[in-house]
Structures are given as structure tokens and as C-alpha cells.
Design a protein around this motif. Structure first.
Motif, PDB file in Angstrom:
ATOM      1  N   GLY A 286      -9.177  -6.790 -12.231  1.00  0.00           N
ATOM      2  CA  GLY A 286      -8.853  -5.819 -13.297  1.00  0.00           C
ATOM      3  C   GLY A 286      -7.598  -4.766 -12.836  1.00  0.00           C
ATOM      4  N   ALA A 287      -6.968  -5.054 -11.841  1.00  0.00           N
ATOM      5  CA  ALA A 287      -5.502  -4.307 -11.488  1.00  0.00           C
ATOM      6  C   ALA A 287      -4.576  -4.757 -12.266  1.00  0.00           C
ATOM      7  CB  ALA A 287      -5.104  -4.901 -10.007  1.00  0.00           C
ATOM      8  N   ASN A 288      -3.847  -3.860 -12.742  1.00  0.00           N
ATOM      9  CA  ASN A 288      -2.614  -4.143 -13.582  1.00  0.00           C
ATOM     10  C   ASN A 288      -1.219  -4.210 -12.863  1.00  0.00           C
ATOM     11  OD1 ASN A 288      -4.606  -1.908 -15.041  1.00  0.00           O
ATOM     12  ND2 ASN A 288      -3.562  -3.256 -16.806  1.00  0.00           N
ATOM     13  N   LEU A 289      -1.262  -3.883 -11.509  1.00  0.00           N
ATOM     14  CA  LEU A 289      -0.058  -3.801 -10.900  1.00  0.00           C
ATOM     15  C   LEU A 289      -0.277  -3.834  -9.242  1.00  0.00           C
ATOM     16  CD1 LEU A 289       3.100  -3.363 -10.861  1.00  0.00           C
ATOM     17  CD2 LEU A 289       2.874  -1.196 -10.667  1.00  0.00           C
ATOM     18  N   VAL A 290       0.174  -4.631  -8.535  1.00  0.00           N
ATOM     19  CA  VAL A 290       0.098  -4.733  -7.098  1.00  0.00           C
ATOM     20  C   VAL A 290       1.465  -4.511  -6.581  1.00  0.00           C
ATOM     21  CG1 VAL A 290      -0.591  -6.079  -5.124  1.00  0.00           C
ATOM     22  CG2 VAL A 290      -1.837  -6.297  -7.148  1.00  0.00           C
ATOM     23  N   ILE A 291       1.438  -3.403  -5.337  1.00  0.00           N
ATOM     24  CA  ILE A 291       2.521  -3.026  -4.667  1.00  0.00           C
ATOM     25  C   ILE A 291       2.242  -3.312  -3.499  1.00  0.00           C
ATOM     26  CG2 ILE A 291       3.965  -0.994  -3.961  1.00  0.00           C
ATOM     27  CD1 ILE A 291       4.500  -1.868  -6.896  1.00  0.00           C
ATOM     28  N   GLY A 292       3.195  -3.860  -2.629  1.00  0.00           N
ATOM     29  CA  GLY A 292       3.036  -4.517  -1.150  1.00  0.00           C
ATOM     30  C   GLY A 292       4.041  -3.410  -0.118  1.00  0.00           C
ATOM     31  N   HIS A 293       3.401  -3.523   0.995  1.00  0.00           N
ATOM     32  CA  HIS A 293       4.512  -2.853   2.138  1.00  0.00           C
ATOM     33  C   HIS A 293       4.192  -3.546   3.435  1.00  0.00           C
ATOM     34  CE1 HIS A 293       3.770   0.369  -0.895  1.00  0.00           C
ATOM     35  NE2 HIS A 293       5.064   0.639  -0.610  1.00  0.00           N
ATOM     36  N   HIS A 294       5.122  -3.460   4.644  1.00  0.00           N
ATOM     37  CA  HIS A 294       4.648  -3.503   5.974  1.00  0.00           C
ATOM     38  C   HIS A 294       5.774  -4.770   6.311  1.00  0.00           C
ATOM     39  CE1 HIS A 294       2.829  -4.233   9.635  1.00  0.00           C
ATOM     40  NE2 HIS A 294       3.025  -5.615   9.487  1.00  0.00           N
ATOM     41  N   SER A 295       6.206  -5.575   5.694  1.00  0.00           N
ATOM     42  CA  SER A 295       7.215  -6.549   6.150  1.00  0.00           C
ATOM     43  C   SER A 295       8.577  -6.016   6.704  1.00  0.00           C
ATOM     44  CB  SER A 295       7.308  -7.497   5.235  1.00  0.00           C
ATOM     45  OG  SER A 295       8.203  -7.239   4.033  1.00  0.00           O
ATOM     46  N   HIS A 296       8.955  -4.704   6.127  1.00  0.00           N
ATOM     47  CA  HIS A 296      10.014  -4.012   6.319  1.00  0.00           C
ATOM     48  C   HIS A 296      11.345  -4.827   5.677  1.00  0.00           C
ATOM     49  CE1 HIS A 296       8.382  -1.465   9.248  1.00  0.00           C
ATOM     50  NE2 HIS A 296       7.912  -2.307   9.904  1.00  0.00           N
ATOM     51  N   VAL A 297      11.117  -5.726   4.909  1.00  0.00           N
ATOM     52  CA  VAL A 297      12.136  -6.450   4.094  1.00  0.00           C
ATOM     53  C   VAL A 297      11.669  -6.639   2.674  1.00  0.00           C
ATOM     54  CG1 VAL A 297      13.487  -7.411   6.149  1.00  0.00           C
ATOM     55  CG2 VAL A 297      11.514  -8.686   5.071  1.00  0.00           C
ATOM     56  N   LEU A 298      12.349  -7.046   1.911  1.00  0.00           N
ATOM     57  CA  LEU A 298      12.108  -7.280   0.314  1.00  0.00           C
ATOM     58  C   LEU A 298      11.346  -8.617   0.317  1.00  0.00           C
ATOM     59  CD1 LEU A 298      15.044  -6.073  -1.982  1.00  0.00           C
ATOM     60  CD2 LEU A 298      12.654  -5.104  -1.880  1.00  0.00           C
ATOM     61  N   GLN A 299      10.196  -8.879  -0.239  1.00  0.00           N
ATOM     62  CA  GLN A 299       9.721  -9.831  -0.493  1.00  0.00           C
ATOM     63  C   GLN A 299       9.661 -10.229  -2.066  1.00  0.00           C
ATOM     64  OE1 GLN A 299       5.668 -10.001   1.390  1.00  0.00           O
ATOM     65  NE2 GLN A 299       6.690 -10.686   3.303  1.00  0.00           N
ATOM     66  N   GLY A 300       9.213 -11.500  -2.443  1.00  0.00           N
ATOM     67  CA  GLY A 300       9.463 -11.725  -3.966  1.00  0.00           C
ATOM     68  C   GLY A 300       8.311 -10.819  -4.981  1.00  0.00           C
ATOM     69  N   VAL A 301       8.973 -11.004  -6.121  1.00  0.00           N
ATOM     70  CA  VAL A 301       7.902 -10.532  -7.025  1.00  0.00           C
ATOM     71  C   VAL A 301       7.153 -11.717  -8.047  1.00  0.00           C
ATOM     72  CG1 VAL A 301       8.194  -9.121  -9.166  1.00  0.00           C
ATOM     73  CG2 VAL A 301       9.692  -8.823  -7.611  1.00  0.00           C
ATOM     74  N   GLU A 302       6.100 -11.626  -8.178  1.00  0.00           N
ATOM     75  CA  GLU A 302       5.300 -12.634  -8.983  1.00  0.00           C
ATOM     76  C   GLU A 302       4.806 -12.059 -10.431  1.00  0.00           C
ATOM     77  OE1 GLU A 302       1.822 -15.877  -8.416  1.00  0.00           O
ATOM     78  OE2 GLU A 302       1.906 -14.393  -6.893  1.00  0.00           O
ATOM     79  N   ARG A 303       4.974 -12.755 -11.225  1.00  0.00           N
ATOM     80  CA  ARG A 303       3.960 -12.887 -12.379  1.00  0.00           C
ATOM     81  C   ARG A 303       2.893 -13.596 -12.524  1.00  0.00           C
ATOM     82  NH1 ARG A 303       6.072 -10.693 -17.271  1.00  0.00           N
ATOM     83  NH2 ARG A 303       8.246 -11.211 -16.737  1.00  0.00           N
ATOM     84  N   TYR A 304       1.614 -12.849 -12.426  1.00  0.00           N
ATOM     85  CA  TYR A 304       0.352 -13.736 -12.528  1.00  0.00           C
ATOM     86  C   TYR A 304      -0.559 -12.998 -13.738  1.00  0.00           C
ATOM     87  CZ  TYR A 304      -4.262 -14.977 -10.961  1.00  0.00           C
ATOM     88  OH  TYR A 304      -5.431 -15.585 -10.751  1.00  0.00           O
ATOM     89  N   LYS A 305      -0.993 -13.764 -14.524  1.00  0.00           N
ATOM     90  CA  LYS A 305      -1.605 -13.581 -15.686  1.00  0.00           C
ATOM     91  C   LYS A 305      -1.098 -12.236 -16.579  1.00  0.00           C
ATOM     92  CE  LYS A 305      -6.084 -15.459 -14.109  1.00  0.00           C
ATOM     93  NZ  LYS A 305      -7.463 -15.204 -14.006  1.00  0.00           N
ATOM     94  N   ASN A 306       0.326 -12.310 -16.512  1.00  0.00           N
ATOM     95  CA  ASN A 306       1.015 -11.457 -16.979  1.00  0.00           C
ATOM     96  C   ASN A 306       1.077  -9.986 -16.516  1.00  0.00           C
ATOM     97  OD1 ASN A 306       3.062 -11.359 -19.003  1.00  0.00           O
ATOM     98  ND2 ASN A 306       1.668 -10.165 -20.480  1.00  0.00           N
ATOM     99  N   LYS A 307       0.566  -9.833 -15.049  1.00  0.00           N
ATOM    100  CA  LYS A 307       0.705  -8.788 -14.408  1.00  0.00           C
ATOM    101  C   LYS A 307       1.740  -9.012 -13.373  1.00  0.00           C
ATOM    102  CE  LYS A 307      -2.924  -6.894 -16.664  1.00  0.00           C
ATOM    103  NZ  LYS A 307      -3.254  -7.964 -17.403  1.00  0.00           N
TER     104      LYS A 307
END
Length: 338
Positions: A232-253
Motif C-alpha cells: 500500500g505504500a505510494n512512495l519509498v524514501i531511503g537513507h544510510h549509504s551516504h551516497v546517492l543510489q538509484g531510483v526505481e519505478r515499481y508498479k508505477n510507484k
């Protein structure tokens, strides 16, 4: 002829009013990476003032209807430090909470591996100080509360936020009788997300996860992000790696696997001084588009990266996102996701 002219003017006015109404119904959600207020940053704050880190980005944060960041340390003057390496124990001065509010932050995630550096007293003080400044703390468990979701209403839309860490706090013994950070429980997270979704129109989940200094998400991150969206999440935001990681489109989210650093010292590893601010436009319960603002960290201060510097950061983000999303458009120094 006059009738046609008048009709044309009326049509133009109607269109402009409609477009104005659309803009009024749109909500802008701003997301940034890790915020550290100790170590080298503390020295800079004492020299240049507590508002210094936000000078170049505060207009963007303030224009956001809800602005969100990951607070990578407790804010307290009390407590006993956790049992771990002294150089990895952080806390910020209490003056920081006013500066964070003046910068434009509305909600700060505490579900990370440093929020408990001064144990339960430290996180309790952090929660109290943020709440006094009308900033919502996220990602902690409180024996006095049963709900861990934060719901904020903007322009008739209910936005729900959940925050989790996959890492336990170092040097701290867990007790259900005391405040703590929220950790991922694979057995119950699906049920929790489904329950939270019923309480809001648009659900954002923040995860503190992944490997430090890795530009690409692990299989564990991908699996957990997909579970969150499936439930049910509409958007996922991640942290911790201290660098940018990729962006994914999954099920149009959309899944932003890591936003990297935002206010931080020690830019020694490649990419630790490069980040983005994410501006998500939401109308009703749908994402209408995303703007990516490239940021370069200089002397603990995030600065908007312009021209070639900004394009370089966005092109690297596109590279990290290859195979995960169809297109990130770069135009006039900004990134766009339709």
C-alpha cells in the motif's frame, strides 16, 4: 466579431482559473538526505551560526507543503553515551531545533543507527524538542502510544509517514518499556503498512538501510521496497549509504533507494558530497511528477549545483538507475520524472 472576441476572453479566463485551481490542489512534498549536527558540522555551526547550513536551500524547504529529512543524531544535553566507538557517538546542540524549524522542516525521521547514541533519554529529549518547534518526529516507538504513523493533512489530502531502520542501535540494550527507534519486522510490516494506508490517502515509507558508500541497492533493499509498495505504500524514501543510489519505478510507484548526505562533514569517499532534493507533486492521491534538484555539499553546507556541476550529479543518478526506471529527463540543470 465582437462576440467571438468576448467568448475568447471568457474562455481564456476560465482556463486560467482552472489551471490556478489545479495548482491550488497540488501538494509539494520535499525530501532530503542525512542531517548530521555533530563532529565537524558542530564546529562549523559554532563558527558560522546554526542557520548557516540551510542558507542556500531554505527557500525550497519553505515552499514545500511538507519538508522531510533524516536526522542522524539525537538532540540533547543529557544522558550517558552508548557503548560503542567514541568517534561514532553523536548528538546535536538544542539550538539546532529552532534552526531546523526556521529552515522549513516539518517532519524528521529518527529511525536510524545514531538516534540512540544517548540512549532513551537522548531520543526522548529529541522528540520533546522537535515537538516544541512543531516538527513531527518519526520512526520511534513510545510505550505510551499505540500508533507509529504520522498523518499530516494538506489541501484536503491526508499524508501518512512511517519510518523504519533495518539496523539496531549500537551499544544499546532494547527494552519495550523505554523509547526506541522502530525496526523492520518482516513478520508484521505488511500488516502495519496496510493498517497505516487506511488512515491516509498517500503513504510514504522511509527506510534506513543498505551498504555504506554503495551506489546500487542490495537485493534486500529491493525486496523490502517492493513489499512496502505491494502492501500500500505510494512512495519509498531511503537513507544510510551516504551516497546517492538509484531510483526505481515499481508498479508505477517510485522508490528512492538513498538520497545520500544533506548536511554532513568528511566528504572523503566519492559521491558523499553529491545529493539531490526531491520535490514530489501530489494531486488527490496520485503523484503528478517529480523534480530533482542537484546539490553539492561544501563545508557542511548543501548548495544548489548549477550548470555542469548539477548535470554531472543528475547524470550519475541516471547511471545508478539504469534498468530500474524508464527515464530521468535532465533539463536546464534539473531532473524530472514524469
Amino acid at each position: 466579431m465582437k462576440k467571438i472576441y468576448v467568448k475568447g476572453i471568457i474562455s481564456f479566463i476560465i482556463i486560467m482559473l482552472f489551471m490556478g485551481t489545479m495548482e491550488q490542489n497540488q501538494v509539494h512534498l520535499i525530501f532530503v538526505g542525512d542531517i548530521l549536527l555533530d563532529r565537524g558540522v558542530r564546529k562549523v555551526l559554532n563558527e558560522k551560526g546554526y542557520n548557516y547550513p540551510y542558507m542556500d536551500v531554505k527557500d525550497i524547504l519553505k515552499k514545500g507543503d511538507i519538508s522531510f529529512g533524516n536526522l542522524e543524531n539525537p538532540i540533547t544535553q543529557r544522558g550517558v553515551p552508548a557503548y560503542k566507538r567514541k568517534d561514532l557517538i553523536f548528538r546535536g546542540d538544542i539550538k539546532n531545533t529552532k534552526a531546523l524549524k526556521e529552515a522549513g522542516f516539518d517532519i524528521l525521521n529518527l529511525a536510524n543507527n545514531h538516534a540512540m547514541d544517548y540512549k532513551s533519554i537522548g531520543i526522548m529529549d529529541t522528540i520533546d524538542l522537535l515537538e516544541k518547534e512543531k516538527i513531527k518526529p518519526l520512526g520511534f516507538s513510545d510505550p505510551r502510544k499505540t500508533e507509529n504513523i504520522v498523518v499530516m493533512k494538506r489541501k484536503g489530502i491526508r499524508f501518512g509517514y512511517l519510518g523504519y531502520s533495518i539496523f539496531p542501535p549500537e551499544g544499546y540494550i532494547y527494552s519495550k518499556e523505554r523509547e526506541d527507534i522502530l525496526r523492520v519486522n518482516m513478520k508484521t510490516i505488511g500488516e502495519t503498512i496496510r493498517k497505516a494506508k487506511k488512515m491516509c490517502d498517500y503513504l510514504i515509507i522511509s527506510f534506513h538501510w543498505g551498504n555504506e558508500y554503495e551506489f546500487y541497492p542490495s537485493d534486500y533493499q529491493k525486496n523490502l521496497a517492493h513489499i512496502a509498495i505491494d502492501q500500500g505504500a505510494n512512495l519509498v524514501i531511503g537513507h544510510h549509504s551516504h551516497v546517492l543510489q538509484g531510483v526505481e519505478r515499481y508498479k508505477n510507484k517510485l522508490i528512492f533507494y538513498s538520497l545520500g548526505n544533506f548536511i554532513f562533514d568528511r566528504q572523503m569517499n566519492k559521491g558523499t558530497d553529491e545529493t539531490i532534493m526531491v520535490d514530489v507533486t501530489v494531486e488527490k492521491d496520485q503523484c503528478k511528477g517529480v523534480r530533482l534538484i542537484p546539490i553539492k555539499i561544501k563545508n557542511c553546507q548543501p548548495n544548489i549545483a548549477k550548470e555542469k556541476n548539477g548535470e554531472y550529479i543528475l547524470k550519475r543518478l541516471k547511471m545508478y538507475s539504469r534498468g530500474l526506471i524508464d527515464e530521468i529527463e535532465i533539463r536546464n540543470g534539473l531532473g524530472y520524472i514524469k
